[in-house]
Design a protein around this motif. Sequence first.
Motif, PDB file in Angstrom:
ATOM      1  N   VAL A 170      44.823-101.686 -87.858  1.00 58.39           N
ATOM      2  CA  VAL A 170      43.749-101.935 -88.826  1.00 58.39           C
ATOM      3  C   VAL A 170      42.387-101.900 -88.124  1.00 58.39           C
ATOM      4  O   VAL A 170      41.408-101.358 -88.657  1.00 58.39           O
ATOM      5  CB  VAL A 170      43.972-103.286 -89.539  1.00 58.39           C
ATOM      6  CG1 VAL A 170      42.753-103.671 -90.363  1.00 58.39           C
ATOM      7  CG2 VAL A 170      45.203-103.217 -90.437  1.00 58.39           C
ATOM      8  N   MET A 171      42.310-102.458 -86.926  1.00 52.54           N
ATOM      9  CA  MET A 171      41.065-102.438 -86.167  1.00 52.54           C
ATOM     10  C   MET A 171      40.725-101.004 -85.726  1.00 52.54           C
ATOM     11  O   MET A 171      39.560-100.622 -85.683  1.00 52.54           O
ATOM     12  CB  MET A 171      41.182-103.358 -84.954  1.00 52.54           C
ATOM     13  CG  MET A 171      41.380-104.826 -85.329  1.00 52.54           C
ATOM     14  SD  MET A 171      41.777-105.909 -83.936  1.00 52.54           S
ATOM     15  CE  MET A 171      40.149-106.097 -83.197  1.00 52.54           C
ATOM     16  N   TYR A 172      41.744-100.223 -85.427  1.00 52.28           N
ATOM     17  CA  TYR A 172      41.551 -98.824 -85.033  1.00 52.28           C
ATOM     18  C   TYR A 172      40.929 -98.011 -86.170  1.00 52.28           C
ATOM     19  O   TYR A 172      40.099 -97.127 -85.944  1.00 52.28           O
ATOM     20  CB  TYR A 172      42.904 -98.236 -84.626  1.00 52.28           C
ATOM     21  CG  TYR A 172      42.875 -96.835 -84.074  1.00 52.28           C
ATOM     22  CD1 TYR A 172      42.497 -96.597 -82.758  1.00 52.28           C
ATOM     23  CD2 TYR A 172      43.250 -95.739 -84.853  1.00 52.28           C
ATOM     24  CE1 TYR A 172      42.485 -95.308 -82.238  1.00 52.28           C
ATOM     25  CE2 TYR A 172      43.241 -94.458 -84.346  1.00 52.28           C
ATOM     26  CZ  TYR A 172      42.865 -94.242 -83.027  1.00 52.28           C
ATOM     27  OH  TYR A 172      42.853 -92.971 -82.522  1.00 52.28           O
ATOM     28  N   THR A 173      41.332 -98.300 -87.402  1.00 56.27           N
ATOM     29  CA  THR A 173      40.886 -97.519 -88.562  1.00 56.27           C
ATOM     30  C   THR A 173      39.829 -98.240 -89.391  1.00 56.27           C
ATOM     31  O   THR A 173      39.567 -97.857 -90.529  1.00 56.27           O
ATOM     32  CB  THR A 173      42.089 -97.184 -89.457  1.00 56.27           C
ATOM     33  OG1 THR A 173      42.760 -98.408 -89.821  1.00 56.27           O
ATOM     34  CG2 THR A 173      43.077 -96.285 -88.733  1.00 56.27           C
ATOM     35  N   ALA A 174      39.216 -99.286 -88.850  1.00 55.47           N
ATOM     36  CA  ALA A 174      38.238-100.066 -89.612  1.00 55.47           C
ATOM     37  C   ALA A 174      37.046 -99.235 -90.071  1.00 55.47           C
ATOM     38  O   ALA A 174      36.445 -99.521 -91.115  1.00 55.47           O
ATOM     39  CB  ALA A 174      37.751-101.248 -88.773  1.00 55.47           C
ATOM     40  N   ASP A 175      36.692 -98.184 -89.339  1.00 49.07           N
ATOM     41  CA  ASP A 175      35.550 -97.350 -89.712  1.00 49.07           C
ATOM     42  C   ASP A 175      35.769 -96.637 -91.047  1.00 49.07           C
ATOM     43  O   ASP A 175      34.800 -96.253 -91.707  1.00 49.07           O
ATOM     44  CB  ASP A 175      35.268 -96.308 -88.626  1.00 49.07           C
ATOM     45  CG  ASP A 175      34.676 -96.940 -87.370  1.00 49.07           C
ATOM     46  OD1 ASP A 175      34.216 -98.091 -87.455  1.00 49.07           O
ATOM     47  OD2 ASP A 175      34.691 -96.282 -86.309  1.00 49.07           O
ATOM     48  N   ILE A 176      37.040 -96.446 -91.430  1.00 52.16           N
ATOM     49  CA  ILE A 176      37.321 -95.762 -92.696  1.00 52.16           C
ATOM     50  C   ILE A 176      36.748 -96.551 -93.865  1.00 52.16           C
ATOM     51  O   ILE A 176      36.186 -95.977 -94.813  1.00 52.16           O
ATOM     52  CB  ILE A 176      38.835 -95.544 -92.866  1.00 52.16           C
ATOM     53  CG1 ILE A 176      39.340 -94.560 -91.805  1.00 52.16           C
ATOM     54  CG2 ILE A 176      39.161 -95.037 -94.269  1.00 52.16           C
ATOM     55  CD1 ILE A 176      40.833 -94.321 -91.859  1.00 52.16           C
ATOM     56  N   VAL A 177      36.878 -97.867 -93.824  1.00 48.86           N
ATOM     57  CA  VAL A 177      36.332 -98.707 -94.893  1.00 48.86           C
ATOM     58  C   VAL A 177      34.822 -98.542 -94.972  1.00 48.86           C
ATOM     59  O   VAL A 177      34.244 -98.459 -96.070  1.00 48.86           O
ATOM     60  CB  VAL A 177      36.712-100.183 -94.669  1.00 48.86           C
ATOM     61  CG1 VAL A 177      36.072-101.065 -95.726  1.00 48.86           C
ATOM     62  CG2 VAL A 177      38.229-100.353 -94.685  1.00 48.86           C
ATOM     63  N   ASN A 178      34.159 -98.463 -93.830  1.00 48.54           N
ATOM     64  CA  ASN A 178      32.706 -98.260 -93.821  1.00 48.54           C
ATOM     65  C   ASN A 178      32.338 -96.924 -94.433  1.00 48.54           C
ATOM     66  O   ASN A 178      31.357 -96.818 -95.183  1.00 48.54           O
ATOM     67  CB  ASN A 178      32.182 -98.338 -92.384  1.00 48.54           C
ATOM     68  CG  ASN A 178      32.354 -99.717 -91.767  1.00 48.54           C
ATOM     69  OD1 ASN A 178      32.358-100.717 -92.474  1.00 48.54           O
ATOM     70  ND2 ASN A 178      32.511 -99.778 -90.462  1.00 48.54           N
ATOM     71  N   ILE A 179      33.108 -95.878 -94.135  1.00 47.55           N
ATOM     72  CA  ILE A 179      32.850 -94.554 -94.698  1.00 47.55           C
ATOM     73  C   ILE A 179      32.964 -94.593 -96.217  1.00 47.55           C
ATOM     74  O   ILE A 179      32.126 -94.047 -96.939  1.00 47.55           O
ATOM     75  CB  ILE A 179      33.827 -93.514 -94.113  1.00 47.55           C
ATOM     76  CG1 ILE A 179      33.550 -93.308 -92.625  1.00 47.55           C
ATOM     77  CG2 ILE A 179      33.732 -92.186 -94.862  1.00 47.55           C
ATOM     78  CD1 ILE A 179      34.573 -92.434 -91.930  1.00 47.55           C
ATOM     79  N   VAL A 180      34.015 -95.256 -96.717  1.00 50.20           N
ATOM     80  CA  VAL A 180      34.229 -95.336 -98.166  1.00 50.20           C
ATOM     81  C   VAL A 180      33.097 -96.101 -98.837  1.00 50.20           C
ATOM     82  O   VAL A 180      32.554 -95.662 -99.875  1.00 50.20           O
ATOM     83  CB  VAL A 180      35.586 -96.005 -98.459  1.00 50.20           C
ATOM     84  CG1 VAL A 180      35.742 -96.255 -99.965  1.00 50.20           C
ATOM     85  CG2 VAL A 180      36.730 -95.148 -97.946  1.00 50.20           C
ATOM     86  N   GLU A 181      32.709 -97.223 -98.271  1.00 43.94           N
ATOM     87  CA  GLU A 181      31.661 -98.041 -98.880  1.00 43.94           C
ATOM     88  C   GLU A 181      30.304 -97.354 -98.847  1.00 43.94           C
ATOM     89  O   GLU A 181      29.466 -97.589 -99.724  1.00 43.94           O
ATOM     90  CB  GLU A 181      31.603 -99.395 -98.172  1.00 43.94           C
ATOM     91  CG  GLU A 181      32.833-100.255 -98.448  1.00 43.94           C
ATOM     92  CD  GLU A 181      32.809-101.588 -97.715  1.00 43.94           C
ATOM     93  OE1 GLU A 181      31.955-101.738 -96.803  1.00 43.94           O
ATOM     94  OE2 GLU A 181      33.622-102.465 -98.053  1.00 43.94           O
ATOM     95  N   GLN A 182      30.048 -96.500 -97.863  1.00 44.13           N
ATOM     96  CA  GLN A 182      28.806 -95.731 -97.821  1.00 44.13           C
ATOM     97  C   GLN A 182      28.717 -94.750 -98.979  1.00 44.13           C
ATOM     98  O   GLN A 182      27.623 -94.332 -99.352  1.00 44.13           O
ATOM     99  CB  GLN A 182      28.696 -94.992 -96.490  1.00 44.13           C
ATOM    100  CG  GLN A 182      28.379 -95.900 -95.307  1.00 44.13           C
ATOM    101  CD  GLN A 182      28.457 -95.182 -93.977  1.00 44.13           C
ATOM    102  OE1 GLN A 182      28.678 -93.967 -93.918  1.00 44.13           O
ATOM    103  NE2 GLN A 182      28.286 -95.919 -92.888  1.00 44.13           N
ATOM    104  N   GLN A 183      29.862 -94.378 -99.555  1.00 43.26           N
ATOM    105  CA  GLN A 183      29.888 -93.489-100.719  1.00 43.26           C
ATOM    106  C   GLN A 183      29.866 -94.265-102.038  1.00 43.26           C
ATOM    107  O   GLN A 183      30.148 -93.707-103.096  1.00 43.26           O
ATOM    108  CB  GLN A 183      31.150 -92.612-100.663  1.00 43.26           C
ATOM    109  CG  GLN A 183      31.309 -91.816 -99.382  1.00 43.26           C
ATOM    110  CD  GLN A 183      30.154 -90.886 -99.149  1.00 43.26           C
ATOM    111  OE1 GLN A 183      29.753 -90.145-100.046  1.00 43.26           O
ATOM    112  NE2 GLN A 183      29.587 -90.911 -97.944  1.00 43.26           N
ATOM    113  N   CYS A 184      29.577 -95.574-101.940  1.00 39.76           N
ATOM    114  CA  CYS A 184      29.532 -96.454-103.114  1.00 39.76           C
ATOM    115  C   CYS A 184      30.889 -96.553-103.809  1.00 39.76           C
ATOM    116  O   CYS A 184      30.972 -96.708-105.040  1.00 39.76           O
ATOM    117  CB  CYS A 184      28.458 -95.986-104.108  1.00 39.76           C
ATOM    118  SG  CYS A 184      26.790 -96.032-103.419  1.00 39.76           S
ATOM    119  N   LEU A 185      31.955 -96.433-103.024  1.00 37.73           N
ATOM    120  CA  LEU A 185      33.311 -96.624-103.506  1.00 37.73           C
ATOM    121  C   LEU A 185      33.886 -97.871-102.832  1.00 37.73           C
ATOM    122  O   LEU A 185      33.260 -98.447-101.950  1.00 37.73           O
ATOM    123  CB  LEU A 185      34.168 -95.397-103.202  1.00 37.73           C
ATOM    124  CG  LEU A 185      33.646 -94.060-103.753  1.00 37.73           C
ATOM    125  CD1 LEU A 185      34.474 -92.905-103.212  1.00 37.73           C
ATOM    126  CD2 LEU A 185      33.665 -94.059-105.278  1.00 37.73           C
TER     127      LEU A 185
END
Length: 211
Positions: free
Chosen positions: A86-101
């Motif tokens: 989960v810590m390895y892929t934590a950046d994915i959540v940031n990418i999604v939230e930057q798209q207002c999702l």
Amino acid sequence: MSDTLLGLDAGDIATLAMLDLSAAFHTVDLAILMQHLRTSFGLNDAILSYLDQHRHHVCQRGEQSAPSIVQFGMLQGSVLGLLLFVMYTADIVNIVEQQCLSAHQYADDIQVYSRCRQNNSTSLSHDLGGCNEQVASWMGKNRLQLNATKTEFIWFIPSRRRHQFPSDQLAVGSVQVTPAASVRDLGVYLDSNMSMRLHVTRLVRICFGIL
């Protein structure tokens, strides 16, 4: 699920994309993992020594191979292994939230979801597709691979508005994913009108089988 129900109660429609990763735990690059843990979470080398220079060997008929340094693969079967992934892929959540999702993540299960008004379904589908492209790009740089053929996509809409069901597909790379009538999300069966009838029916069937 609560976000989706609130959206339906407000007269919106909602969507959920369940992203699938190919051999997720086996392809984790430990060097990249340690870099993420240093820069994103501030862990020092004393803590990371557990992952550094980790070795393994193979035994066959009493013969043992020479030990080699483990460079790839996550420790499975432990709480620490799931947490590190989960810590390895934590950046994915940031990418999604930057798209207002919005995003939910449990180990290698990643769900991207949002809601909109009925007439904005095409725009939302396009935004999800663009978000998937960015997620796939990030994965490629971090030795992970998004499996487009196993990615699922569903629209949620109240039963009284079934005649307005969106037909918009989801672009995952070169693959166009058709909306499903139902999906299985972490053991829960969700249908397109969030009635939970499908989940209850399957649960009752399992209970009768056990009885």
